[in-house]
Design a protein around this motif. Structure first.
Motif, PDB file in Angstrom:
ATOM      1  N   ARG A 119     -16.142  -3.735 -31.062  1.00  0.00           N
ATOM      2  CA  ARG A 119     -17.120  -4.831 -31.095  1.00  0.00           C
ATOM      3  C   ARG A 119     -18.296  -4.443 -31.984  1.00  0.00           C
ATOM      4  NH1 ARG A 119     -15.635  -4.160 -25.925  1.00  0.00           N
ATOM      5  NH2 ARG A 119     -14.110  -5.688 -25.220  1.00  0.00           N
ATOM      6  N   ALA A 120     -18.722  -5.396 -32.787  1.00  0.00           N
ATOM      7  CA  ALA A 120     -19.862  -5.128 -33.680  1.00  0.00           C
ATOM      8  C   ALA A 120     -20.620  -6.418 -33.925  1.00  0.00           C
ATOM      9  CB  ALA A 120     -19.362  -4.562 -35.011  1.00  0.00           C
ATOM     10  N   ALA A 121     -21.935  -6.268 -34.082  1.00  0.00           N
ATOM     11  CA  ALA A 121     -22.757  -7.459 -34.338  1.00  0.00           C
ATOM     12  C   ALA A 121     -22.437  -8.058 -35.705  1.00  0.00           C
ATOM     13  CB  ALA A 121     -24.232  -7.071 -34.254  1.00  0.00           C
ATOM     14  N   LYS A 122     -22.126  -7.183 -36.660  1.00  0.00           N
ATOM     15  CA  LYS A 122     -21.841  -7.657 -38.023  1.00  0.00           C
ATOM     16  C   LYS A 122     -20.531  -7.067 -38.534  1.00  0.00           C
ATOM     17  CE  LYS A 122     -26.667  -8.378 -39.126  1.00  0.00           C
ATOM     18  NZ  LYS A 122     -27.838  -7.959 -39.872  1.00  0.00           N
ATOM     19  N   LEU A 123     -19.877  -7.800 -39.425  1.00  0.00           N
ATOM     20  CA  LEU A 123     -18.606  -7.332 -39.992  1.00  0.00           C
ATOM     21  C   LEU A 123     -18.679  -7.370 -41.516  1.00  0.00           C
ATOM     22  CD1 LEU A 123     -15.568  -6.578 -39.703  1.00  0.00           C
ATOM     23  CD2 LEU A 123     -15.072  -9.035 -39.722  1.00  0.00           C
ATOM     24  N   VAL A 124     -18.371  -6.223 -42.127  1.00  0.00           N
ATOM     25  CA  VAL A 124     -18.295  -6.153 -43.590  1.00  0.00           C
ATOM     26  C   VAL A 124     -16.821  -6.003 -43.965  1.00  0.00           C
ATOM     27  CG1 VAL A 124     -18.967  -4.886 -45.659  1.00  0.00           C
ATOM     28  CG2 VAL A 124     -20.544  -5.011 -43.717  1.00  0.00           C
TER      29      VAL A 124
END
Ligand code: FDA
Length: 400
Positions: free
Chosen positions: A149-154
């Motif tokens: 889980r991550a707040a942002k995805l690159v």
């Protein structure tokens, strides 16, 4: 829960993760490959042509040519050289601003790995991603190593060139999943092929190389390069063809000047008087002998009998002018390219009109970013594609 998940631990992904990690963000770097950065490893014949000293927006192709300006200006070849200096990586210039490692491309991989470690980046190698969910709190990746889980995805999953090294179109699938447009991808920096029948008469030239000037396309879509051309069994390759392949559109001709920078008609006519050299000898002085032989043989078969043995003094002016014109404007229509298996990069990709040029963030999905080759920004041959990977990675890493 991470602040950022970077998908794809290649050139752009590692650069971005390192910058974000060193800014204090909790970053995880996910890649399905077991071995880190295979494309960097094999690049530049194992010495990685890591940038081009003259890299600027004019060296890139895109449906939206101004998009790359901001990132390229924000991280220049000099910035990358400063990073190499800090890591004591020595380099040299080879050809037209192309910079290579003195030792091996491994030193670039090690440098990026160290930069990521300095930013406390967590590694998930050999980790495949089945699904990407998106909700109020960010992104959830369903992976072979459990959920991430991550707040942002690159998204830094690169292009489709060399699928045998793990290249996929995953980045494009993610773009479509989130409603972004994709500029039709196709192989670029790739050899061009010809119909087997059409090429039969030239296949014996395989291995012949010479400098040529060649062009294709018109207006803004025109590409023109002075580079080395290589004849192969199936068609044409070498830097000249790799460069022009990025501009070539199926069905269009490429025009090759086989005596660049000269006025052959002028030279032949000026040296004609009393000159007993046969045309064959004259052309063999200009080109590799095999090419001179074949060229004149094909011209003879095409309705000019006796051309090879014609003495320069006896050759009608009209014949010499026509010969020169054919040599300066050899026009041929490739049947296709050698495909992603032989390409260095993918042209096209995530449509940049859907991305913010400063941060690489998707305009319609906050927290979703695309960088590197997955984006519709394709560099010429000569270190430009890595420069785009570094620059877009840094722009994104700073903006996260
Ligand atoms: P890159 O391809 O580096 O990384 C993408 C990463 O994403 C890979 O590690 C891959 O495993 C991972 N990935 C892909 N799909 C995934 C999935 N579904 N799930 C998880 N991970 C996934 N350029 C240049 O400037 N100078 C040069 O000398 C060369 N030489 C060269 C030689 C050869 C043979 C090739 C094929 C290419 C080059 N290039 C080059 C081009 C250069 O390698 C390329 O443009 C950059 O590596 C692009 O960087 P990215 O980080 O965008 O993709």
């Amino acid at each position: 829960m991470f602040d950022v998940a970077v998908l794809g631990a290649g050139a752009a992904g590692m650069m971005c993760a390192a910058v974000a990690g060193q800014r204090g963000l909790r970053v995880v770097l996910v890649d399905h490959a077991e071995r880190l950065a295979e494309k960097i490893r094999i690049s530049g014949g194992g010495r990685c042509n890591f940038t081009n000293i003259g890299a600027g927006p004019a060296n890139f192709l895109s449906d939206n040519p101004h998009f790359c300006r901001s990132a390229l200006a924000g991280y220049t070849p000099q910035d990358f050289l400063a990073l190499l200096k800090r890591h004591h990586v020595s380099w040299h210039e080879k050809h037209r601003g192309q910079l290579f490692c003195d030792d091996s491309s491994e030193s670039i991989i090690e440098l990026l790995r160290a930069e990521c470690d300095a930013g406390g980046v967590q590694w998930r190698m050999g980790c495949s991603v089945a699904e990407i969910g998106h909700g109020e709190h960010g992104f959830e990746l369903r992976t072979s190593q459990g959920p991430i889980r991550a707040a942002k995805l690159v998204v830094a999953t690169g292009g489709m060139a060399i699928p045998q090294l793990g290249a996929t179109d995953f980045g494009l699938k993610i773009a479509r999943q989130f409603g972004l447009k994709v500029v039709e991808p196709r192989p670029a920096l790739v050899p061009l092929t010809f119909d087997a029948e059409q090429w039969q008469s030239l296949s014996e030239l395989s291995g012949v190389a010479l400098e040529v000037n060649l062009h294709t396309g018109q207006g803004k879509a025109r590409g023109e390069f002075l580079e080395d051309l290589l004849f192969t069994h199936r068609g044409l390759s070498g830097p000249a063809i790799l460069q022009i392949s990025s501009f070539w559109k199926p069905g269009e001709p490429i025009v090759v000047d086989l005596a660049p920078g000269r006025d052959l008609a002028e030279e032949l006519l000026a040296s004609k008087s009393g000159n007993r050299q046969q045309l064959h000898t004259v052309l063999a002085g200009l080109w590799p002998k095999r090419l001179a032989d074949r060229w004149l043989h094909l011209a003879e078969q095409g309705g000019k009998p006796g051309l090879a043995s014609l003495r320069l003094a006896d050759a009608p002016d009209k014949t010499l002018r026509a010969l020169a014109q054919d040599i300066h404007q050899w026009t041929l229509v490739p049947s296709g390219t050698a495909g992603y298996k032989k390409a260095e990069v993918m042209r096209g990709g995530v449509d940049t009109r859907g991305l913010d040029q400063k941060s690489m963030q998707a305009k319609t999905t906050a927290g979703l970013y695309f960088i590197g080759e997955a984006v519709d920004v394709t560099g010429w041959l000569g270190g430009y594609n890595f420069q785009w990977a570094w620059a877009s990675g840094v722009a994104c890493g700073k903006a996260l």
